[in-house]
Design an enzyme around this catalytic site. Structure first.
Site, PDB file in Angstrom:
ATOM      1  N   GLN A   1     -10.161  -3.905  -3.355  1.00  0.00           N
ATOM      2  CA  GLN A   1     -11.435  -3.386  -2.868  1.00  0.00           C
ATOM      3  C   GLN A   1     -12.519  -3.580  -3.927  1.00  0.00           C
ATOM      4  OE1 GLN A   1     -12.142  -1.654   0.279  1.00  0.00           O
ATOM      5  NE2 GLN A   1     -14.187  -2.176  -0.454  1.00  0.00           N
TER       6      GLN A   1
ATOM      7  N   ARG B   1     -13.678  -8.375   1.735  1.00  0.00           N
ATOM      8  CA  ARG B   1     -12.245  -8.158   1.492  1.00  0.00           C
ATOM      9  C   ARG B   1     -11.478  -9.430   1.849  1.00  0.00           C
ATOM     10  NH1 ARG B   1     -10.044  -3.040   1.558  1.00  0.00           N
ATOM     11  NH2 ARG B   1      -8.160  -4.138   0.917  1.00  0.00           N
TER      12      ARG B   1
ATOM     13  N   ASP C   1     -17.113   7.528  -1.604  1.00  0.00           N
ATOM     14  CA  ASP C   1     -15.884   7.373  -0.808  1.00  0.00           C
ATOM     15  C   ASP C   1     -15.622   8.743  -0.176  1.00  0.00           C
ATOM     16  OD1 ASP C   1     -13.430   6.529   0.215  1.00  0.00           O
ATOM     17  OD2 ASP C   1     -12.391   6.508  -1.719  1.00  0.00           O
TER      18      ASP C   1
ATOM     19  N   ARG D   1       0.878  -1.182   0.000  1.00  0.00           N
ATOM     20  CA  ARG D   1       0.000   0.000   0.000  1.00  0.00           C
ATOM     21  C   ARG D   1       0.907   1.221   0.000  1.00  0.00           C
ATOM     22  NH1 ARG D   1      -5.300   1.520   3.489  1.00  0.00           N
ATOM     23  NH2 ARG D   1      -6.129   0.173   1.847  1.00  0.00           N
TER      24      ARG D   1
ATOM     25  N   CYS E   1     -16.407   2.027   0.398  1.00  0.00           N
ATOM     26  CA  CYS E   1     -15.292   1.125   0.720  1.00  0.00           C
ATOM     27  C   CYS E   1     -14.845   1.235   2.178  1.00  0.00           C
ATOM     28  CB  CYS E   1     -14.115   1.405  -0.212  1.00  0.00           C
ATOM     29  SG  CYS E   1     -13.439   3.065  -0.060  1.00  0.00           S
TER      30      CYS E   1
ATOM     31  N   HIS F   1      -7.354   0.801  -6.449  1.00  0.00           N
ATOM     32  CA  HIS F   1      -7.514  -0.073  -5.279  1.00  0.00           C
ATOM     33  C   HIS F   1      -8.244  -1.338  -5.747  1.00  0.00           C
ATOM     34  CE1 HIS F   1      -7.733  -1.271  -1.223  1.00  0.00           C
ATOM     35  NE2 HIS F   1      -8.616  -0.428  -0.728  1.00  0.00           N
TER      36      HIS F   1
END
Ligand code: CP
Ligand code: NVA
Length: 303
Positions: free
Chosen positions: A133, A289, A221, A103, A261, A130
């Site tokens: 996700q 996830r 988001d 990440r 998310c 991402h």
């Protein structure tokens, strides 16, 4: 040849659907208490240059459930944080580990890792996208709506890494996607152009109501992503009218589902009421996830 998981657009529909089918199998086994040690004796290094709750916990728990081990590394506590070249870090860590999850900020960092590592690299979020996700999100929709590829999806908010990932997903899975962002906060042009060239059906607008009208899935988001914290106040002003609330939801299809998310700023980009309401599948996304990433790791790292 090793395969990396850096962006959905690097993968075919067939391969991503195979990951979903393995996800369904692994989720069932985990719920029934049936062992599924597909990565027995394997190690995943997890390198974080940004904060995380879901990604860190789901990868670490996922490796444990697969019979392997996960190693948490904060880049600031490694030699990478002192400037050791990425290519050297990638080459060295690949000699100890069977896979790496990263990440970070610039997408070029995960690409450089992938180019120099002999083991698979998984993108755990970059400024550009991402993908893990997105896999969890689409898998979640498929659980609620088996015809998930025929639905109309809309994105309301920042044209950030998640918006870019939805655009990549629209191009691979073929669903209709509407993206509403304030002017100046549009998704990445390169991602949009590539998706459109691949035949994706994407509408870009600055009107959240146009995007939400009749849509099956509403998605948002935070307005300021990690690394943009100092822009929070100005963004809160610029994103006025982009909140997912019951008025916006009323414009969507009657049985529309709402996604985020996480982490969320409740009552900012989404109201508390909608987040906790009957149309929200937000916490299912978070759970998935774990299941989807186990399937991704098994696909990349099992013999
Ligand atoms: N959605 C997500 O990636 O959450 P974390 O930042 O907590 O990992
Ligand atoms: N866009 C958000 C997603 C967090 C999971 C960020 O990058 O901070």
């Amino acid at each position: 040849m090793k395969k990396d998981f850096l962006s959905l657009s690097d993968w075919s529909l067939e391969d991503l659907e195979a990951i979903f089918s393995l996800t369904r199998d692994l989720k069932k086994k985990q719920q029934q208490g049936v062992p599924h040690h597909l990565l027995k004796g394997k190690t995943l290094a997890m390198i974080f240059e940004k904060s995380s709750t879901r990604t860190r916990v789901s990868f670490e728990v996922g490796m444990f459930q697969l019979g392997g081990h996960a190693l948490f590394l904060h880049s600031g506590n490694t030699q990478m944080g002192r400037g050791e070249p990425i290519r050297d870090s990638a080459k060295v860590m690949a000699r100890y580990c069977d896979g790496m999850m990263i990440r970070t900020f610039a997408h070029s960092i995960v690409e450089e890792f992938a180019a120099h590592s002999s083991v698979p690299i998984i993108n755990g979020l970059t400024d550009l996208n991402h993908p893990c996700q997105l896999m969890a999100d689409l898998f979640t929709v498929s659980e609620h709506r088996p015809n998930y590829r025929d639905l109309c999806y809309c994105w309301i908010g920042d044209g950030n890494n998640m918006a870019n990932s939805w655009i990549n997903a629209a191009s691979v899975f073929g669903f209709e996607l509407r993206v509403a962002t304030p002017e100046g906060y549009e998704p990445d042009t390169g991602v949009v152009d590539r998706a459109r060239q691949a035949g994706a059906r994407i509408l870009l607008t600055d009107d959240p109501r146009t995007a939400a009208a009749g849509a099956d899935i509403l998605n948002t988001d935070v307005w300021a992503s990690m690394g943009q914290e100092e822009e929070q106040l100005i963004r809160a002003k610029d994103f006025t009218g982009f909140q997912i609330n019951k008025e916006l939801l009323a414009l969507a299809a009657k049985d529309a589902l709402v996604m985020h998310c996480l982490p969320a700023h409740r009552d900012e980009e989404i109201t508390n009421e909608v987040m906790e309401g009957p149309q929200s599948i937000i916490f299912d996304e978070a759970e998935n996830r774990l299941h989807v990433q186990k399937a991704i790791m098994a696909t990349l790292m099992a013999e």
